[in-house]
Design a protein around this motif. Structure first.
Motif, PDB file in Angstrom:
ATOM      1  N   TYR A  95       0.829  -1.202   0.000  1.00 46.26           N
ATOM      2  CA  TYR A  95       0.000   0.000   0.000  1.00 46.26           C
ATOM      3  C   TYR A  95       0.866   1.255   0.000  1.00 46.26           C
ATOM      4  O   TYR A  95       2.061   1.207   0.289  1.00 46.26           O
ATOM      5  CB  TYR A  95      -0.907   0.022   1.234  1.00 46.26           C
ATOM      6  N   ALA A  96       0.256   2.376  -0.289  1.00 48.73           N
ATOM      7  CA  ALA A  96       0.943   3.669  -0.261  1.00 48.73           C
ATOM      8  C   ALA A  96       1.183   4.087   1.191  1.00 48.73           C
ATOM      9  O   ALA A  96       0.408   3.744   2.087  1.00 48.73           O
ATOM     10  CB  ALA A  96       0.102   4.724  -0.972  1.00 48.73           C
TER      11      ALA A  96
ATOM     12  N   LYS B  23       2.867   7.503   3.755  1.00 50.53           N
ATOM     13  CA  LYS B  23       3.208   8.935   3.778  1.00 50.53           C
ATOM     14  C   LYS B  23       3.395   9.351   5.231  1.00 50.53           C
ATOM     15  O   LYS B  23       2.702   8.844   6.122  1.00 50.53           O
ATOM     16  CB  LYS B  23       2.058   9.707   3.135  1.00 50.53           C
TER      17      LYS B  23
ATOM     18  N   PRO C 234      -4.692   2.669   0.542  1.00 52.83           N
ATOM     19  CA  PRO C 234      -4.749   2.836  -0.911  1.00 52.83           C
ATOM     20  C   PRO C 234      -4.235   4.230  -1.308  1.00 52.83           C
ATOM     21  O   PRO C 234      -4.510   5.224  -0.627  1.00 52.83           O
ATOM     22  CB  PRO C 234      -6.233   2.692  -1.241  1.00 52.83           C
ATOM     23  N   THR C 235      -3.491   4.302  -2.400  1.00 53.08           N
ATOM     24  CA  THR C 235      -2.856   5.549  -2.845  1.00 53.08           C
ATOM     25  C   THR C 235      -3.828   6.725  -2.864  1.00 53.08           C
ATOM     26  O   THR C 235      -3.519   7.804  -2.339  1.00 53.08           O
ATOM     27  CB  THR C 235      -2.231   5.370  -4.250  1.00 53.08           C
ATOM     28  N   GLU C 236      -4.988   6.533  -3.458  1.00 55.98           N
ATOM     29  CA  GLU C 236      -5.962   7.618  -3.572  1.00 55.98           C
ATOM     30  C   GLU C 236      -6.371   8.162  -2.198  1.00 55.98           C
ATOM     31  O   GLU C 236      -6.543   9.365  -2.024  1.00 55.98           O
ATOM     32  CB  GLU C 236      -7.198   7.113  -4.318  1.00 55.98           C
ATOM     33  N   GLN C 237      -6.492   7.284  -1.220  1.00 56.10           N
ATOM     34  CA  GLN C 237      -6.894   7.703   0.128  1.00 56.10           C
ATOM     35  C   GLN C 237      -5.720   8.336   0.879  1.00 56.10           C
ATOM     36  O   GLN C 237      -5.885   9.348   1.553  1.00 56.10           O
ATOM     37  CB  GLN C 237      -7.463   6.524   0.907  1.00 56.10           C
TER      38      GLN C 237
ATOM     39  N   GLU D 269      -3.220   9.962  -0.298  1.00 57.74           N
ATOM     40  CA  GLU D 269      -2.969  11.305  -0.835  1.00 57.74           C
ATOM     41  C   GLU D 269      -3.877  12.358  -0.207  1.00 57.74           C
ATOM     42  O   GLU D 269      -3.520  13.529  -0.151  1.00 57.74           O
ATOM     43  CB  GLU D 269      -3.130  11.303  -2.355  1.00 57.74           C
ATOM     44  N   LYS D 270      -5.037  11.960   0.275  1.00 60.00           N
ATOM     45  CA  LYS D 270      -5.987  12.896   0.906  1.00 60.00           C
ATOM     46  C   LYS D 270      -5.573  13.293   2.318  1.00 60.00           C
ATOM     47  O   LYS D 270      -6.012  14.320   2.829  1.00 60.00           O
ATOM     48  CB  LYS D 270      -7.382  12.265   0.974  1.00 60.00           C
TER      49      LYS D 270
ATOM     50  N   VAL E  30     -10.403  10.336   6.865  1.00 64.70           N
ATOM     51  CA  VAL E  30     -10.127   9.671   5.592  1.00 64.70           C
ATOM     52  C   VAL E  30     -10.300   8.172   5.838  1.00 64.70           C
ATOM     53  O   VAL E  30      -9.544   7.565   6.606  1.00 64.70           O
ATOM     54  CB  VAL E  30      -8.710   9.983   5.074  1.00 64.70           C
TER      55      VAL E  30
END
Length: 142
Positions: free
Chosen positions: A65-66, A68, A89-92, A94-95, A129
């Motif tokens: 998974y992503a 950060k 997940p990447t999309e989540q 990033e938020k 998120v």
């Protein structure tokens, strides 16, 4: 460079307060920590994230998974109090702009800290998120 600006601003603020009583009421450590968290996460977040990913992978507990690194905010005060690595997940991922921390006690037998991935740094308007968790807590040294 940013760290020098934060320290310079703190020193300038102290100089402007003048007098012993005002200086004693000024929480110098708290200001450095708030500014320090922001500076360190902005400047070193990607490197800390890579370090954590390598550490986890080396020990056989990596993720596909992503991830950060983001600051942790105290939900009661809105102060920056630390940093964490989030995963999902990447999309989540990033938020996520920050993680909110709520603390509470249970019948004097347990204390809990809830860590909530947030889409904002505004703790007065929490926006969780979904699908993102905290994979590491980062102890920052000042």
């Amino acid at each position: 460079m940013k760290k020098q600006l934060v320290i310079g601003a703190v020193i300038a603020s102290l100089a402007g307060l003048g007098g012993t009583a005002a200086t004693q009421a000024f929480d110098f450590g708290s200001i450095l920590k708030v500014g320090g968290v922001t500076v360190l996460v902005n400047q070193y977040g990607d490197q800390i994230n890579t370090f954590l990913n390598n550490l986890l992978m080396k020990n056989g507990v990596g993720t596909d998974y992503a991830t950060k690194v983001v600051p942790v905010l105290s939900v009661g005060t809105g102060k920056y109090i630390g940093a964490v690595q989030v995963v999902g997940p990447t999309e989540q991922v990033e938020k996520v702009k920050a993680v909110g921390q709520l603390e509470g006690g249970f019948n004097n037998i347990a204390r809990a800290k809830a860590l909530i991935p947030l889409a904002t740094t505004d703790v007065t308007n929490l926006s969780r998120v979904q699908g993102v968790g905290v994979s590491a807590i980062i102890d920052l040294k000042f």
